[in-house]
Design a protein around this motif. Structure first.
Motif, PDB file in Angstrom:
ATOM      1  N   ARG A   1       0.879  -1.198   0.019  1.00 47.82           N
ATOM      2  CA  ARG A   1       0.096   0.007   0.065  1.00 47.82           C
ATOM      3  C   ARG A   1       0.852   1.248   0.064  1.00 47.82           C
ATOM      4  O   ARG A   1       0.706   2.267  -0.695  1.00 47.82           O
ATOM      5  CB  ARG A   1      -0.823   0.009   1.311  1.00 47.82           C
ATOM      6  CG  ARG A   1      -2.139  -0.956   1.064  1.00 47.82           C
ATOM      7  CD  ARG A   1      -3.136  -0.910   2.396  1.00 47.82           C
ATOM      8  NE  ARG A   1      -4.215  -1.788   1.931  1.00 47.82           N
ATOM      9  CZ  ARG A   1      -4.333  -2.855   2.165  1.00 47.82           C
ATOM     10  NH1 ARG A   1      -3.428  -3.569   2.901  1.00 47.82           N
ATOM     11  NH2 ARG A   1      -5.384  -3.668   2.092  1.00 47.82           N
ATOM     12  N   GLN A   2       2.047   1.362   0.892  1.00 48.80           N
ATOM     13  CA  GLN A   2       2.923   2.427   0.865  1.00 48.80           C
ATOM     14  C   GLN A   2       3.718   2.673  -0.411  1.00 48.80           C
ATOM     15  O   GLN A   2       3.685   3.655  -0.955  1.00 48.80           O
ATOM     16  CB  GLN A   2       3.831   2.211   1.885  1.00 48.80           C
ATOM     17  CG  GLN A   2       4.833   3.359   2.260  1.00 48.80           C
ATOM     18  CD  GLN A   2       5.701   3.140   3.388  1.00 48.80           C
ATOM     19  OE1 GLN A   2       6.013   1.931   3.888  1.00 48.80           O
ATOM     20  NE2 GLN A   2       6.540   4.264   3.676  1.00 48.80           N
ATOM     21  N   GLU A   3       4.090   1.580  -0.953  1.00 45.00           N
ATOM     22  CA  GLU A   3       4.644   1.645  -2.247  1.00 45.00           C
ATOM     23  C   GLU A   3       3.718   2.307  -3.258  1.00 45.00           C
ATOM     24  O   GLU A   3       4.060   2.806  -4.056  1.00 45.00           O
ATOM     25  CB  GLU A   3       5.286   0.122  -2.693  1.00 45.00           C
ATOM     26  CG  GLU A   3       6.527  -0.220  -1.807  1.00 45.00           C
ATOM     27  CD  GLU A   3       6.859  -1.568  -2.392  1.00 45.00           C
ATOM     28  OE1 GLU A   3       7.286  -1.622  -3.643  1.00 45.00           O
ATOM     29  OE2 GLU A   3       6.901  -2.400  -1.437  1.00 45.00           O
ATOM     30  N   LEU A   4       2.454   1.867  -3.462  1.00 45.58           N
ATOM     31  CA  LEU A   4       1.576   2.150  -4.333  1.00 45.58           C
ATOM     32  C   LEU A   4       1.289   3.683  -4.285  1.00 45.58           C
ATOM     33  O   LEU A   4       1.066   4.428  -5.416  1.00 45.58           O
ATOM     34  CB  LEU A   4       0.226   1.483  -4.424  1.00 45.58           C
ATOM     35  CG  LEU A   4       0.309  -0.059  -5.005  1.00 45.58           C
ATOM     36  CD1 LEU A   4      -0.933  -0.818  -4.331  1.00 45.58           C
ATOM     37  CD2 LEU A   4       0.293  -0.105  -6.361  1.00 45.58           C
ATOM     38  N   VAL A   5       1.032   3.906  -3.146  1.00 45.69           N
ATOM     39  CA  VAL A   5       0.683   5.520  -2.819  1.00 45.69           C
ATOM     40  C   VAL A   5       2.369   6.286  -3.360  1.00 45.69           C
ATOM     41  O   VAL A   5       1.796   7.292  -3.812  1.00 45.69           O
ATOM     42  CB  VAL A   5       0.604   5.746  -1.373  1.00 45.69           C
ATOM     43  CG1 VAL A   5       0.777   7.284  -1.020  1.00 45.69           C
ATOM     44  CG2 VAL A   5      -0.871   5.280  -1.032  1.00 45.69           C
ATOM     45  N   GLN A   6       3.280   5.929  -2.871  1.00 47.87           N
ATOM     46  CA  GLN A   6       4.668   6.697  -3.136  1.00 47.87           C
ATOM     47  C   GLN A   6       4.717   6.807  -4.883  1.00 47.87           C
ATOM     48  O   GLN A   6       5.040   7.672  -5.285  1.00 47.87           O
ATOM     49  CB  GLN A   6       5.592   5.798  -2.748  1.00 47.87           C
ATOM     50  CG  GLN A   6       7.085   6.740  -2.730  1.00 47.87           C
ATOM     51  CD  GLN A   6       7.051   7.852  -2.068  1.00 47.87           C
ATOM     52  OE1 GLN A   6       6.711   7.809  -0.974  1.00 47.87           O
ATOM     53  NE2 GLN A   6       7.468   8.982  -2.872  1.00 47.87           N
ATOM     54  N   GLU A   7       4.497   5.579  -5.499  1.00 50.51           N
ATOM     55  CA  GLU A   7       4.646   5.656  -7.135  1.00 50.51           C
ATOM     56  C   GLU A   7       3.510   6.553  -7.504  1.00 50.51           C
ATOM     57  O   GLU A   7       4.037   7.089  -8.535  1.00 50.51           O
ATOM     58  CB  GLU A   7       4.496   4.217  -7.609  1.00 50.51           C
ATOM     59  CG  GLU A   7       5.337   3.073  -7.194  1.00 50.51           C
ATOM     60  CD  GLU A   7       6.898   3.472  -7.558  1.00 50.51           C
ATOM     61  OE1 GLU A   7       6.875   4.428  -8.484  1.00 50.51           O
ATOM     62  OE2 GLU A   7       7.899   2.873  -7.260  1.00 50.51           O
ATOM     63  N   PHE A   8       2.328   6.472  -7.018  1.00 50.48           N
ATOM     64  CA  PHE A   8       1.252   7.461  -7.527  1.00 50.48           C
ATOM     65  C   PHE A   8       1.812   8.933  -7.482  1.00 50.48           C
ATOM     66  O   PHE A   8       1.704   9.572  -8.356  1.00 50.48           O
ATOM     67  CB  PHE A   8       0.042   7.167  -6.889  1.00 50.48           C
ATOM     68  CG  PHE A   8      -1.258   8.157  -7.118  1.00 50.48           C
ATOM     69  CD1 PHE A   8      -1.913   7.841  -8.380  1.00 50.48           C
ATOM     70  CD2 PHE A   8      -1.406   9.289  -6.474  1.00 50.48           C
ATOM     71  CE1 PHE A   8      -3.102   8.739  -8.855  1.00 50.48           C
ATOM     72  CE2 PHE A   8      -2.357  10.276  -7.016  1.00 50.48           C
ATOM     73  CZ  PHE A   8      -3.258   9.708  -8.061  1.00 50.48           C
ATOM     74  N   ASN A   9       2.277   9.203  -6.350  1.00 54.38           N
ATOM     75  CA  ASN A   9       2.812  10.646  -5.952  1.00 54.38           C
ATOM     76  C   ASN A   9       3.816  10.968  -6.723  1.00 54.38           C
ATOM     77  O   ASN A   9       3.863  12.177  -7.201  1.00 54.38           O
ATOM     78  CB  ASN A   9       2.882  10.829  -4.389  1.00 54.38           C
ATOM     79  CG  ASN A   9       1.640  10.712  -3.613  1.00 54.38           C
ATOM     80  OD1 ASN A   9       0.681  11.057  -4.140  1.00 54.38           O
ATOM     81  ND2 ASN A   9       1.894  10.248  -2.238  1.00 54.38           N
ATOM     82  N   ASN A  10       4.853  10.052  -6.865  1.00 57.04           N
ATOM     83  CA  ASN A  10       6.025  10.219  -7.940  1.00 57.04           C
ATOM     84  C   ASN A  10       5.509  10.682  -9.066  1.00 57.04           C
ATOM     85  O   ASN A  10       6.249  11.370  -9.889  1.00 57.04           O
ATOM     86  CB  ASN A  10       6.901   9.117  -7.550  1.00 57.04           C
ATOM     87  CG  ASN A  10       7.578   9.073  -6.359  1.00 57.04           C
ATOM     88  OD1 ASN A  10       7.598  10.032  -5.434  1.00 57.04           O
ATOM     89  ND2 ASN A  10       8.232   7.796  -6.021  1.00 57.04           N
ATOM     90  N   LEU A  11       4.700   9.752  -9.690  1.00 53.80           N
ATOM     91  CA  LEU A  11       4.040   9.948 -11.016  1.00 53.80           C
ATOM     92  C   LEU A  11       3.600  11.272 -11.140  1.00 53.80           C
ATOM     93  O   LEU A  11       3.731  12.072 -12.212  1.00 53.80           O
ATOM     94  CB  LEU A  11       3.244   8.702 -11.519  1.00 53.80           C
ATOM     95  CG  LEU A  11       3.024   8.838 -13.115  1.00 53.80           C
ATOM     96  CD1 LEU A  11       4.225   8.821 -13.948  1.00 53.80           C
ATOM     97  CD2 LEU A  11       1.982   7.656 -13.204  1.00 53.80           C
ATOM     98  N   LEU A  12       2.523  11.532 -10.162  1.00 58.81           N
ATOM     99  CA  LEU A  12       1.935  13.078 -10.117  1.00 58.81           C
ATOM    100  C   LEU A  12       2.861  14.205 -10.341  1.00 58.81           C
ATOM    101  O   LEU A  12       2.947  15.038 -11.219  1.00 58.81           O
ATOM    102  CB  LEU A  12       0.958  13.279  -8.952  1.00 58.81           C
ATOM    103  CG  LEU A  12       0.129  14.383  -8.919  1.00 58.81           C
ATOM    104  CD1 LEU A  12      -0.612  14.753 -10.145  1.00 58.81           C
ATOM    105  CD2 LEU A  12      -0.842  14.416  -7.720  1.00 58.81           C
TER     106      LEU A  12
END
Length: 168
Positions: A139-150
């Motif tokens: 969950r933490q990794e998915l949130v981080q990847e989303f925020n990084n891509l944004l």
């Protein structure tokens, strides 16, 4: 073999020059651009999981016209008629604003907390890592990847850069 997703910012001239290339030449050019220092964001292997989290479908079946799907896999596929072609797609600079707006509307923390990783396994979402004992980390990794891509897309929009998405 693992598949990773890379997102590359390109100026108009470089971006436009890619559309006339066949698959082999395109891959060679992508590698040259990476080696030359093109601004790049590597999502690594979580692209399919993030696509599924955002859209409910695997990235192998992108949702046309869905900005969240397009955020992960791009808008226009290169060499789409070539079934043997590697996955390379594009998003033009002028298309980034709608993607960014859609991404900002997502409560990614809430969405990640509601993720059912059993469903990820059942749908065979790549890669085969979606196990409950790793749920907090995933969950933490998915949130981080989303925020990084944004953040990457916001930077690209400010620079009026086009995006090249490659998954291989």
């Amino acid at each position: 073999m693992s598949f990773i997703a890379n997102y590359m910012m390109l100026d108009d001239n470089t971006f436009d020059s890619l559309f006339s290339l066949d698959n082999d030449d395109l891959l060679e050019k992508v590698n040259e651009l990476e080696e030359a220092g093109a601004e790049l964001y590597c999502m690594d292997k979580l692209w399919d999981g993030l696509h599924f989290l955002l859209t409910g479908t695997t990235a192998s079946t992108p949702v046309e016209g869905d900005e969240l799907s397009e955020a992960i896999v791009g808008i226009e596929m290169f060499n789409e008629d070539d079934e043997e072609a590697d996955f390379v797609a594009s998003t033009e600079a002028g298309q980034l604003a709608d993607i960014i707006v859609a991404m900002k509307e997502v409560d990614i923390e809430r969405l990640a907390q509601s993720a059912n990783f059993r469903e990820f396994r059942e749908k065979e979402i790549y890669p085969d890592i979606w196990y409950d004992e790793d749920a907090a980390s995933l969950r933490q990794e998915l949130v981080q990847e989303f925020n990084n891509l944004l953040a990457f897309y916001e930077k690209a929009e400010k620079q009026n850069a086009n995006i090249l998405v490659s998954i291989f």
